[in-house]
Design a protein around this motif. Structure first.
Motif, PDB file in Angstrom:
ATOM      1  N   GLU A  78       0.819  -1.208   0.000  1.00  0.00           N
ATOM      2  CA  GLU A  78       0.000   0.000   0.000  1.00  0.00           C
ATOM      3  C   GLU A  78       0.859   1.266   0.000  1.00  0.00           C
ATOM      4  OE1 GLU A  78      -3.327   0.100  -0.240  1.00  0.00           O
ATOM      5  OE2 GLU A  78      -3.236  -2.078  -0.478  1.00  0.00           O
ATOM      6  N   PRO A  79       0.316   2.389  -0.543  1.00  0.00           N
ATOM      7  CA  PRO A  79       1.057   3.656  -0.503  1.00  0.00           C
ATOM      8  C   PRO A  79       1.383   4.073   0.929  1.00  0.00           C
ATOM      9  CG  PRO A  79      -0.803   3.809  -2.010  1.00  0.00           C
ATOM     10  CD  PRO A  79      -0.967   2.508  -1.271  1.00  0.00           C
ATOM     11  N   VAL A  80       2.578   4.661   1.111  1.00  0.00           N
ATOM     12  CA  VAL A  80       3.025   5.100   2.430  1.00  0.00           C
ATOM     13  C   VAL A  80       3.592   6.520   2.307  1.00  0.00           C
ATOM     14  CG1 VAL A  80       4.622   4.707   4.350  1.00  0.00           C
ATOM     15  CG2 VAL A  80       3.561   2.761   3.186  1.00  0.00           C
ATOM     16  N   ALA A  87       6.755  -0.212   6.353  1.00  0.00           N
ATOM     17  CA  ALA A  87       6.638  -0.546   4.937  1.00  0.00           C
ATOM     18  C   ALA A  87       7.568  -1.722   4.632  1.00  0.00           C
ATOM     19  CB  ALA A  87       6.997   0.665   4.077  1.00  0.00           C
ATOM     20  N   ARG A  88       7.518  -2.170   3.380  1.00  0.00           N
ATOM     21  CA  ARG A  88       8.419  -3.231   2.932  1.00  0.00           C
ATOM     22  C   ARG A  88       9.034  -2.823   1.596  1.00  0.00           C
ATOM     23  NH1 ARG A  88       6.551  -8.470   1.613  1.00  0.00           N
ATOM     24  NH2 ARG A  88       4.672  -7.439   0.810  1.00  0.00           N
ATOM     25  N   SER A  89      10.277  -3.239   1.388  1.00  0.00           N
ATOM     26  CA  SER A  89      10.965  -2.974   0.128  1.00  0.00           C
ATOM     27  C   SER A  89      11.532  -4.266  -0.440  1.00  0.00           C
ATOM     28  CB  SER A  89      12.109  -1.972   0.323  1.00  0.00           C
ATOM     29  OG  SER A  89      11.628  -0.684   0.618  1.00  0.00           O
ATOM     30  N   ILE A 114       4.896   4.391  -3.600  1.00  0.00           N
ATOM     31  CA  ILE A 114       3.842   3.664  -4.299  1.00  0.00           C
ATOM     32  C   ILE A 114       4.393   2.332  -4.797  1.00  0.00           C
ATOM     33  CG2 ILE A 114       2.269   3.711  -6.286  1.00  0.00           C
ATOM     34  CD1 ILE A 114       2.253   6.752  -6.046  1.00  0.00           C
ATOM     35  N   HIS A 115       3.584   1.304  -4.753  1.00  0.00           N
ATOM     36  CA  HIS A 115       3.999  -0.040  -5.151  1.00  0.00           C
ATOM     37  C   HIS A 115       4.651  -0.020  -6.531  1.00  0.00           C
ATOM     38  CE1 HIS A 115       3.890  -4.444  -5.187  1.00  0.00           C
ATOM     39  NE2 HIS A 115       3.448  -4.369  -6.440  1.00  0.00           N
ATOM     40  N   SER A 164      18.577   8.410  -6.658  1.00  0.00           N
ATOM     41  CA  SER A 164      17.289   8.808  -7.220  1.00  0.00           C
ATOM     42  C   SER A 164      16.179   8.331  -6.299  1.00  0.00           C
ATOM     43  CB  SER A 164      17.083   8.208  -8.615  1.00  0.00           C
ATOM     44  OG  SER A 164      18.131   8.582  -9.489  1.00  0.00           O
ATOM     45  N   ILE A 165      15.095   9.086  -6.257  1.00  0.00           N
ATOM     46  CA  ILE A 165      13.961   8.781  -5.370  1.00  0.00           C
ATOM     47  C   ILE A 165      12.695   8.630  -6.194  1.00  0.00           C
ATOM     48  CG2 ILE A 165      12.570   9.599  -3.421  1.00  0.00           C
ATOM     49  CD1 ILE A 165      15.416   8.954  -2.601  1.00  0.00           C
TER      50      ILE A 165
END
Length: 285
Positions: A52-54, A91-93, A70-71, A122-123
């Motif tokens: 989910e968006p965080v 969150a998870r990455s 965003i996913h 970069s982000i």
């Protein structure tokens, strides 16, 4: 700086210079609520957001910036660097960790020069090709790498090419004509493959047999054979398995091991994909 439990430190043998790392590996890492410094790695790290968006904020050159993870979006954390985040909730990455030496080789093969052989931080980038590579690596990791290191190595080189193209203003240099692997070198590589089908072959060792860098070898092999190297090896494994199945002297499990498949079900999937039959149907003929 603390590291998430599932984000391991490099093996001691690697830190001491005694062992190679894969060109690309992946793991799923938790990102905790609140202030978080991403762990420093000696590889380039891509962090793809999962779920989910965080809402987040992060440290930038000109102060704090805010946004929403965003996913599928990813961030680039170059080797030896870190990014400081503040998360509104956990969150998870999905982390993709890429060899800097492979990136340098790839930049050289693309004619981009040493100045472009590094990645800029970069982000929240979105790119369908990078996402596909990420999801394929995640699937390989989930299934304990049925495609072997050769498939993961191929994804590594594809990722390196794409990242350099994304950050370069001269991405078109990657479209230059590729020459084919010389016939005598191709013959050496194929003989090596045939003699080592039961092994977990890698792009590094096949490129060494051809006496080219990984980034040069991969497109030259495809130009010479018409298929990517991991596809070529898989087809040779299926053909060897077909012959052994027709001979009927070994069990399906033994044949899978002898032909380099991760397990019998992996062999069955590949045989069905190429031949349209199950191993038992092949053997019955």
């Amino acid at each position: 700086m603390s590291r998430p439990d599932c984000y391991p430190s490099p093996p001691s043998a690697v830190l001491a210079g005694g062992g190679p790392l894969p060109l690309l590996d992946t793991l799923t890492s938790p990102v905790p609520l609140g202030l978080f410094d991403s762990p420093v790695d000696h590889r380039h790290v891509l962090c793809l957001h999962l779920g989910e968006p965080v809402p987040v904020s992060w440290r930038a050159a000109h102060g704090e910036r805010t946004g929403t993870r965003i996913h599928g979006q990813f961030c680039v954390v170059p080797t030896g660097s870190s990014t400081r985040w503040t998360l509104s909730r956990p969150a998870r990455s999905l982390l993709l960790r890429l060899s800097p030496s492979l990136l340098s080789e790839t930049a050289d093969s693309m004619g981009m020069g040493a100045q472009n052989a590094s990645l800029a931080p970069s982000i929240h980038i979105r790119d369908p090709q990078v996402e596909r590579i990420g999801w394929m690596m995640q699937a390989e990791d989930h299934d304990d790498y049925p495609g072997g290191r050769l498939f993961a190595d191929s994804l590594a080189t594809a990722l390196a090419v794409r990242l350099l193209a994304l950050q370069s203003r001269h991405a078109s240099v990657g479209s230059k004509t590729v020459r084919a692997l010389p016939a005598w070198r191709l013959r050496q590589v194929i003989e090596y493959i045939e003699s080592n089908l039961d092994q977990d072959l890698t792009l590094v060792e096949l490129a060494r047999i051809a006496d080219f860098s990984v980034s040069h070898f991969k497109p030259m092999f495809k130009q010479a054979t018409g298929v990517p190297v991991h596809r070529f090896v898989m087809e040779r494994r299926v053909e060897r398995a077909r012959i052994l199945l027709l001979e009927g002297r070994q069990s399906i499990t033994d044949i899978a091991l002898e032909t380099g498949f991760a397990h019998p079900s992996h062999m069955a999937r590949c045989i069905r994909r190429l031949l349209g039959k199950s191993p038992s149907e092949v053997a019955a003929r």
